[in-house]
Scaffold this motif. Structure first.
Motif, short mmCIF file in Angstrom:
data_model
loop_
_atom_site.label_atom_id
_atom_site.label_comp_id
_atom_site.label_asym_id
_atom_site.label_seq_id
_atom_site.Cartn_x
_atom_site.Cartn_y
_atom_site.Cartn_z
N LEU A 112 -75.72 -33.60 0.03
CA LEU A 112 -76.09 -32.72 -1.09
C LEU A 112 -77.62 -32.69 -1.28
O LEU A 112 -78.18 -31.69 -1.69
N ARG A 113 -78.26 -33.82 -1.00
CA ARG A 113 -79.72 -33.87 -1.16
C ARG A 113 -80.45 -33.18 -0.01
O ARG A 113 -81.65 -32.93 -0.09
N GLY A 114 -79.73 -32.89 1.05
CA GLY A 114 -80.37 -32.27 2.21
C GLY A 114 -80.92 -33.31 3.18
O GLY A 114 -81.61 -32.97 4.14
N ASP A 115 -80.63 -34.61 2.95
CA ASP A 115 -81.08 -35.66 3.87
C ASP A 115 -80.22 -35.68 5.13
O ASP A 115 -80.70 -36.00 6.21
N TYR A 116 -78.94 -35.38 4.95
CA TYR A 116 -78.04 -35.37 6.11
C TYR A 116 -77.74 -33.93 6.50
O TYR A 116 -77.28 -33.14 5.68
N VAL A 117 -78.00 -33.62 7.74
CA VAL A 117 -77.66 -32.30 8.26
C VAL A 117 -76.47 -32.47 9.21
O VAL A 117 -76.42 -33.43 9.98
N TRP A 118 -75.54 -31.54 9.13
CA TRP A 118 -74.32 -31.63 9.93
C TRP A 118 -74.22 -30.48 10.93
O TRP A 118 -74.70 -29.38 10.67
N CYS A 119 -73.58 -30.78 12.03
CA CYS A 119 -73.17 -29.70 12.93
C CYS A 119 -71.67 -29.83 13.18
O CYS A 119 -71.06 -30.84 12.86
N GLN A 120 -71.14 -28.75 13.75
CA GLN A 120 -69.69 -28.63 13.86
C GLN A 120 -69.28 -28.65 15.33
O GLN A 120 -69.80 -27.87 16.12
N GLY A 121 -68.38 -29.52 15.69
CA GLY A 121 -67.90 -29.58 17.08
C GLY A 121 -66.48 -29.08 17.21
O GLY A 121 -65.53 -29.86 17.20
N TYR A 122 -66.35 -27.77 17.27
CA TYR A 122 -65.02 -27.17 17.39
C TYR A 122 -64.86 -26.49 18.75
O TYR A 122 -64.11 -26.93 19.61
N SER A 123 -65.57 -25.35 18.91
CA SER A 123 -65.34 -24.51 20.10
C SER A 123 -65.71 -25.24 21.38
O SER A 123 -66.60 -26.09 21.41
N GLU A 124 -65.02 -24.87 22.45
CA GLU A 124 -65.34 -25.37 23.78
C GLU A 124 -65.34 -24.16 24.72
O GLU A 124 -64.78 -23.12 24.38
N PRO A 125 -65.94 -24.33 25.88
CA PRO A 125 -65.94 -23.18 26.81
C PRO A 125 -64.52 -22.67 27.08
O PRO A 125 -64.32 -21.47 27.22
N GLY A 126 -63.55 -23.57 27.11
CA GLY A 126 -62.17 -23.12 27.39
C GLY A 126 -61.32 -22.99 26.14
O GLY A 126 -60.12 -22.77 26.23
N ALA A 127 -61.93 -23.18 24.97
CA ALA A 127 -61.15 -23.12 23.74
C ALA A 127 -61.94 -22.35 22.69
O ALA A 127 -62.74 -22.90 21.95
#
Lengths: 397, 359
Positions: A112-127
């Motif tokens: 919430l403070r912006g200290d932690y940034v997240w990324c999302q690991g969903y899509s794959e080349p075959g998915a």
């Protein structure tokens, strides 16, 4: 029907506006000042209303109108209040809904403070659309998961501290039942990020390669094999990210372009064909606005079931309308449409000030029908859940 | 802030829906359509009994005293049901008198209109695509009308006709007035009859209407056509979805094919998010008069055009049967044609959207 917010909410809007005016006077804000701005906004209850104070939220009573007023005013101010969509928009609500207590305490306040940034690991080349066919795997070795595989379309990966993602942990289970939802640190050996240059030349996305990447055994959200259900909670939040006044701003950018572009020596806005196309688009933009008003009103009045159908259509309709705006803009820049997007256009998404910004929009709007649930998948959802048509040939989820 | 319907409004729609289901079963609609007059006196009388003839007429004149939004919601259901009858012209005539009539005129006509005992209509169009009041050429001098009006709904049936005159005036012409002649027009939409009105010195009575009254009548009509289009298009989407669930080809219901499913999903997505356009335009007509003309033009242009598109898609999805006279889909295809054209085509409305936006 009553479209006035009433004196109480108008007073609230005035108060919010005063607050944004004070901060706008110091814009652009440094990283630290931006964090301070969000802290002050949270103290006043403008941000994170639905999040308990112990996790850094402002813990206010549910009020969809106050939320909407803050979003409108903050957006209009241009102040940096929207943190990365993956963090505040997706992982925070997911942890609040189904995370362990220690996970909430550890991850939510910093996010919430912006200290932690997240990324999302969903899509794959075959998915892609068939996301549940993903193959990146995690196996438990002692008290750690060991992760191998390949993710793609990962925005913000270079700037991220953490990733949440789906990994196959039960290779023998049916495809939807073999996935777990894991959290992991991005900065560690074995995790390689490769920027992905997209069609307009900009770099917003990455590929992420996992070679024996490790994360603690209890950095799992939900139970083993339940990752698909967790992601569905999470995607629900992703689809809610769109705003109401955003489309009007894009359209206003187009109107400005029509006023300063020329066709046959006259402002394009006086050209009958252009006027007609703009007026047609005005209809679509009004549809977006009034549908947003219906949804806001229904949410505030506890009648969400009355808008379940338009909610299914938000993504497809918004994508199509954005694309119409981008394409008309591209027509209006005329021969300058032969130019490539400039560096500055690629930095500012949807730059409406320059002709090449519209060239970039023409290209960038190609992402809409593909990203975050493709348009054809949306059509399946609308057809099946909205119109009661039979499911087509897909394995059951 | 509430941008949604009240329980009373939902009940109003439910009442009309039930009325249409019981009084206008499919074979009866078909029979009326084939017969071609667009009118069934029994159906009109019964609909008047449930209040349909006087929804917006003030209570003091025998009506229900409701607002344009309520009337538009009723028209949504009329569109859904393809209910034949003089509702549109009647509603606009009542609005015109309520907005622009003298006290004496209101007392004389509104109670009879509200009860459905008298049928009202409006004569607005003239030759060469004229709809806007600034272009009206019918003369009103010394209490007499001269000129021609086209596409007058139920001209042959109406007890009183509001005739648009030079300068945006409105004059009330009573049935069979000397110097007036009505010719039936063979209209494409057989659920709404049309006639041509020739005026050669017919006696009429002007409304003392304040400036802008005629424009407001046109705006109200555009909102009602948008609502009717919404109802009709949604009805077609639902019936077509049902058809594709049952129609089998290649050994499976055709709805299973993505090509079919996606056409329906696209059609639904063109229509559903446009519901707020007619809601907003109806609300603006009552509460935000300065926004009303543009909101009405936007709703009219967008919804009647999208509904026409959708009606064509629904014919295509019905396959060969959809092209036949015996297929009921044609009721809504033709209603959509009427809605699109009546009171000015989308192209004309879009030009107004641009003008009124100060572009």
């Amino acid at each position: 029907m009553d479209l006035s917010f009433g004196p109480e909410y108008e007073a609230y809007r005035a108060e919010v506006r005063e607050f944004t005016a004070e901060w706008s006077a110091h814009a652009p804000l440094s990283h630290e000042r931006a964090a301070e701005f969000r802290d002050r906004a949270t103290e006043r209850g403008y941000l994170y209303r639905g999040i308990p104070k112990r996790y850094g939220g402002s813990e206010r009573e549910f009020d969809a109108f106050r939320e909407a007023i803050v979003a409108e005013e903050f957006d209009a101010s241009g102040l940096p209040w929207r943190l990365g969509a993956q963090g505040v928009g997706m992982i925070v609500p997911t942890l609040l809904e189904i995370g362990e207590e220690w996970q909430r305490e550890k991850f939510i306040p910093g996010t919430l403070r912006g200290d932690y940034v997240w990324c999302q690991g969903y899509s794959e080349p075959g998915a892609g659309s068939d996301l549940a066919s993903l193959r990146s795997s995690a196996r438990l070795e002692g008290d750690e998961w060991v992760i191998n595989g390949h993710k793609i379309w990962t925005s913000d990966a270079q700037d991220s501290n953490y990733m949440f993602g789906m990994f196959r942990t039960e290779p023998d289970a049916p495809k939807h039942a073999g996935i777990s939802y894991l959290l992991l640190e991005v900065d560690q050996p074995g995790l390689e990020i490769r920027p992905l240059r997209q069609i307009d030349g900009a770099v917003h996305f990455n590929e992420v390669f996992f070679d024996d990447v490790r994360t603690p055994a209890d950095w799992i959200v939900g139970k083993r094999g339940q990752g698909w259900q967790v992601a569905r909670v999470n995607l629900k939040y992703e689809r809610n990210l769109g705003g109401g006044s955003m489309m009007r701003r894009h359209f206003n950018g187009l109107l400005e372009l029509a006023r300063r572009s020329e066709i046959d020596g006259r402002p394009a806005i006086q050209d009958p064909v252009t006027r007609r196309r703009l007026a047609e688009l005005e209809g679509y933009v009004r549809c977006v606005e009034t549908t947003y008003m219906r949804q806001l009103s229904a949410t505030a009045n506890g009648e969400e079931q009355k808008v379940s159908l338009p909610i299914l259509m938000n993504k497809l309709y918004g994508t199509d309308t954005r694309e119409k705006i981008a394409r008309l803009g591209y027509d209006l820049v005329g021969s300058d449409g032969l130019r490539a997007p400039a560096e500055e256009d690629l930095k500012i998404q949807s730059n409406t000030e320059t002709v090449t910004g519209w060239v970039d929009q023409y290209l960038f709007s190609l992402a809409g029908p593909i990203a975050a649930g493709s348009s054809n998948i949306q059509r399946n959802i609308i057809g099946e859940r909205g119109l009661g048509l039979p499911r087509d040939l897909r394995s059951p989820s | 802030m509430h941008f949604g319907l009240t329980e009373e409004q939902e009940l109003l729609q439910q009442t009309i829906r039930e009325f249409a289901a019981s009084e206008l079963p499919a074979p009866k609609l078909r029979a009326l359509f084939d017969e071609g007059s667009g009118h069934d006196p029994g159906l009109w009388a019964k609909s008047a009994e449930i209040g349909l003839a006087g929804l917006t007429v003030p209570e003091s004149y025998g009506g229900a005293g409701l607002e344009l939004l309520d009337l538009a919601l009723a028209f949504e259901v009329l569109g859904e049901s393809a209910l034949p009858g003089p509702y549109l012209g009647h509603a606009l005539a009542a609005l015109a008198i309520a907005e622009g009539g003298s006290e004496d005129q209101k007392q004389r006509w509104l109670p009879r209109l509200a009860s459905g005992e008298a049928i009202g209509t409006v004569a607005l169009a003239e030759r060469n695509n004229v709809w806007e009041c600034a272009d009206w050429r019918v003369e009103f001098r010394d209490g007499a009308l001269a000129g021609e009006k086209e596409f007058v709904p139920y001209a042959q049936l109406a007890d009183l006709t509001l005739v648009g005159t030079v300068g945006g005036g409105l004059a009330v012409l009573e049935r069979d007035a000397e110097g007036s002649r009505v010719d039936a027009v063979d209209g494409v939409d057989r659920t709404r009859a049309l006639g041509r009105l020739e005026l050669t010195g017919a006696r009429a009575e002007a409304l003392p209407a304040p400036p802008g009254t005629a424009e407001r009548v046109l705006d109200a009509g555009r909102v009602l056509l948008a609502a009717d289009s919404f109802g009709g298009a949604w009805k077609l989407i639902e019936t077509t979805a049902e058809y594709t669930r049952t129609r089998e080809q290649f050994g499976t219901p055709i709805a299973q094919f993505q090509s079919v499913k996606h056409m329906l999903a696209d059609a639904a997505t063109e229509i559903e998010p446009a519901r707020g356009l007619f809601w907003y335009a109806a609300y603006a007509w009552e509460r935000l008069p300065e926004e009303s003309p543009r909101a009405a033009a936007t709703a009219k242009a967008h919804l009647t055009d999208r509904a026409a598109d959708v009606s064509r898609t629904c014919v295509e999805l019905h396959g060969g049967i959809g092209f036949t006279w015996e297929c009921d889909v044609q009721f809504w295809v033709k209603r959509a044609m009427f809605n699109r054209t009546f009171l000015g085509a989308p192209s004309a409305q879009l030009e107004r959207v641009a003008d009124l936006g100060g572009w």
